[in-house]
Motif scaffolding. Structure first.
Motif, mmCIF file in Angstrom:
data_model
loop_
_atom_site.group_PDB
_atom_site.id
_atom_site.type_symbol
_atom_site.label_atom_id
_atom_site.label_comp_id
_atom_site.label_asym_id
_atom_site.label_seq_id
_atom_site.Cartn_x
_atom_site.Cartn_y
_atom_site.Cartn_z
ATOM 1 N N GLU A 73 -14.337 -54.141 -31.893
ATOM 2 C CA GLU A 73 -13.450 -53.463 -31.679
ATOM 3 C C GLU A 73 -12.982 -52.660 -32.947
ATOM 4 O O GLU A 73 -13.136 -51.445 -32.933
ATOM 5 N N LEU A 74 -12.992 -53.285 -34.044
ATOM 6 C CA LEU A 74 -12.892 -52.727 -35.283
ATOM 7 C C LEU A 74 -13.708 -51.814 -35.695
ATOM 8 O O LEU A 74 -13.535 -50.801 -36.388
ATOM 9 N N HIS A 75 -15.217 -51.902 -35.376
ATOM 10 C CA HIS A 75 -16.346 -51.347 -35.719
ATOM 11 C C HIS A 75 -16.075 -49.824 -34.917
ATOM 12 O O HIS A 75 -16.123 -48.871 -35.318
ATOM 13 N N LEU A 76 -15.710 -50.060 -33.463
ATOM 14 C CA LEU A 76 -15.716 -48.759 -32.969
ATOM 15 C C LEU A 76 -14.486 -48.129 -33.370
ATOM 16 O O LEU A 76 -14.750 -46.858 -33.371
ATOM 17 N N LYS A 77 -13.356 -48.774 -33.670
ATOM 18 C CA LYS A 77 -12.326 -47.912 -34.418
ATOM 19 C C LYS A 77 -12.707 -47.111 -35.469
ATOM 20 O O LYS A 77 -12.234 -45.950 -35.588
ATOM 21 N N LEU A 78 -13.432 -47.819 -36.351
ATOM 22 C CA LEU A 78 -13.848 -47.015 -37.728
ATOM 23 C C LEU A 78 -14.780 -46.006 -37.322
ATOM 24 O O LEU A 78 -14.725 -44.967 -37.762
ATOM 25 N N ARG A 79 -15.526 -46.131 -36.273
ATOM 26 C CA ARG A 79 -16.525 -44.918 -36.017
ATOM 27 C C ARG A 79 -16.061 -43.739 -35.332
ATOM 28 O O ARG A 79 -16.053 -42.768 -35.886
ATOM 29 N N VAL A 80 -14.900 -44.151 -34.658
ATOM 30 C CA VAL A 80 -14.163 -43.008 -34.003
ATOM 31 C C VAL A 80 -13.287 -42.163 -35.040
ATOM 32 O O VAL A 80 -13.437 -40.994 -35.115
ATOM 33 N N TYR A 81 -12.768 -42.982 -35.958
ATOM 34 C CA TYR A 81 -12.128 -42.552 -37.228
ATOM 35 C C TYR A 81 -13.057 -41.450 -37.943
ATOM 36 O O TYR A 81 -12.590 -40.539 -38.291
ATOM 37 N N ASP A 82 -14.194 -41.908 -38.134
ATOM 38 C CA ASP A 82 -15.215 -41.344 -39.150
ATOM 39 C C ASP A 82 -15.362 -39.933 -38.091
ATOM 40 O O ASP A 82 -15.602 -38.970 -38.712
ATOM 41 N N ILE A 83 -15.632 -40.174 -36.699
ATOM 42 C CA ILE A 83 -15.917 -38.729 -36.157
ATOM 43 C C ILE A 83 -14.840 -37.997 -36.068
ATOM 44 O O ILE A 83 -15.255 -36.719 -36.278
ATOM 45 N N LEU A 84 -13.553 -38.270 -36.045
ATOM 46 C CA LEU A 84 -12.491 -37.532 -36.118
ATOM 47 C C LEU A 84 -12.629 -36.679 -37.391
ATOM 48 O O LEU A 84 -12.257 -35.631 -37.472
ATOM 49 N N LYS A 85 -12.676 -37.300 -38.563
ATOM 50 C CA LYS A 85 -12.899 -36.679 -40.100
ATOM 51 C C LYS A 85 -13.803 -35.696 -39.868
ATOM 52 O O LYS A 85 -13.642 -34.474 -40.420
ATOM 53 N N LYS A 86 -15.177 -36.056 -39.305
ATOM 54 C CA LYS A 86 -16.442 -34.987 -39.602
ATOM 55 C C LYS A 86 -15.846 -33.839 -38.675
ATOM 56 O O LYS A 86 -16.269 -32.623 -38.903
ATOM 57 N N LEU A 87 -15.146 -33.903 -37.388
ATOM 58 C CA LEU A 87 -14.790 -33.116 -36.484
ATOM 59 C C LEU A 87 -13.786 -31.932 -37.346
ATOM 60 O O LEU A 87 -13.697 -30.908 -37.127
ATOM 61 N N GLY A 88 -12.928 -32.827 -37.967
ATOM 62 C CA GLY A 88 -11.534 -32.087 -38.527
ATOM 63 C C GLY A 88 -12.233 -31.278 -39.588
ATOM 64 O O GLY A 88 -11.526 -30.150 -39.932
ATOM 65 N N ILE A 89 -13.123 -31.474 -40.409
ATOM 66 C CA ILE A 89 -13.706 -30.735 -41.519
ATOM 67 C C ILE A 89 -14.656 -29.733 -40.886
ATOM 68 O O ILE A 89 -14.737 -28.498 -41.311
ATOM 69 N N GLY A 90 -15.632 -30.350 -39.922
ATOM 70 C CA GLY A 90 -16.805 -29.195 -39.819
ATOM 71 C C GLY A 90 -16.445 -28.062 -38.649
ATOM 72 O O GLY A 90 -17.108 -27.065 -38.754
ATOM 73 N N VAL A 91 -15.589 -28.438 -37.747
ATOM 74 C CA VAL A 91 -15.337 -27.413 -36.744
ATOM 75 C C VAL A 91 -14.881 -25.926 -37.258
ATOM 76 O O VAL A 91 -15.357 -25.218 -37.031
ATOM 77 N N PRO A 92 -13.768 -26.233 -38.163
ATOM 78 C CA PRO A 92 -13.208 -24.983 -38.701
ATOM 79 C C PRO A 92 -14.092 -24.328 -39.303
ATOM 80 O O PRO A 92 -14.167 -22.922 -39.486
ATOM 81 N N PHE A 93 -15.020 -25.030 -40.197
ATOM 82 C CA PHE A 93 -15.733 -24.384 -41.100
ATOM 83 C C PHE A 93 -17.035 -23.831 -40.245
ATOM 84 O O PHE A 93 -17.607 -22.886 -40.886
ATOM 85 N N MET A 94 -17.198 -24.303 -39.265
ATOM 86 C CA MET A 94 -18.435 -23.685 -38.417
ATOM 87 C C MET A 94 -17.962 -22.240 -37.707
ATOM 88 O O MET A 94 -18.801 -21.439 -37.427
ATOM 89 N N LEU A 95 -16.621 -22.214 -37.567
ATOM 90 C CA LEU A 95 -16.041 -21.201 -36.831
ATOM 91 C C LEU A 95 -15.711 -19.892 -37.792
ATOM 92 O O LEU A 95 -15.724 -18.794 -37.320
ATOM 93 N N ILE A 96 -15.370 -20.242 -39.079
ATOM 94 C CA ILE A 96 -15.201 -19.129 -39.993
ATOM 95 C C ILE A 96 -16.488 -18.976 -40.800
ATOM 96 O O ILE A 96 -16.982 -19.861 -41.694
ATOM 97 N N PRO A 97 -16.921 -17.586 -40.883
ATOM 98 C CA PRO A 97 -18.338 -17.330 -41.604
ATOM 99 C C PRO A 97 -17.945 -17.698 -43.095
ATOM 100 O O PRO A 97 -16.969 -17.153 -43.577
ATOM 101 N N GLY A 98 -18.836 -18.123 -43.657
ATOM 102 C CA GLY A 98 -18.935 -18.539 -45.071
ATOM 103 C C GLY A 98 -18.069 -19.626 -45.659
ATOM 104 O O GLY A 98 -17.919 -19.654 -47.007
ATOM 105 N N ALA A 99 -17.205 -20.111 -44.757
ATOM 106 C CA ALA A 99 -16.352 -21.092 -45.039
ATOM 107 C C ALA A 99 -16.975 -22.388 -45.477
ATOM 108 O O ALA A 99 -16.668 -23.342 -46.259
#
Length: 134
Positions: A73-99
């Motif tokens: 369960e701890l492993h899954l929580k860490l993985r979900v947390y990491d995925i949310l970090k990646k999405l938080g950084i990645g999505v806005p930068f994919m939507l804004i050209p040159g970001a």
């Protein structure tokens, strides 16, 4: 494993042939730093792949048995947390050209403010369970 890292040769001819001689010169001058950064990145990717495989195993086990251990369960929580970090950084930068050019600056600014945006596999060798309990 150290033997493999020493075998790595730095070939910058592709940059030189494509008119990027200044970039090739910078890479050559910083050869040790470049190889160290590349090795660090590849180790992170390898750890990420192993964690993804373990996560798939845990999820399949949960689907079949409807039960997982506290450690899983701890492993899954860490993985979900990491995925949310990646999405938080990645999505806005994919939507804004040159970001994407701003990502290193954002990571550095967040680090100065005490915000952790790096996925766990791209950090030093710390026990993943320690990160969750702290």
């Amino acid at each position: 494993m150290d033997e493999k890292k020493n075998i790595l040769k730095l070939d910058v001819s592709i940059f030189e042939n494509n008119g990027k001689k200044d970039f090739a010169k910078i890479i050559k001058n910083n050869k040790a730093k470049t190889i160290k950064a590349f090795d660090f990145f590849m180790d992170g990717i390898k750890n990420e792949a192993a964690d993804s495989k373990e996560t798939r195993r845990i999820l399949a086990n949960y689907i079949v048995k409807q039960k997982i251990t506290k450690e899983e369960e701890l492993h899954l929580k860490l993985r979900v947390y990491d995925i949310l970090k990646k999405l938080g950084i990645g999505v806005p930068f994919m939507l804004i050209p040159g970001a994407t050019l701003l990502i290193p600056f954002i990571l550095k600014a967040a680090e100065k403010k005490g915000i952790d945006l790096y996925p766990s596999n791209f950090k030093g060798k710390v026990n993943n369970n320690e990160k969750l309990t702290n």
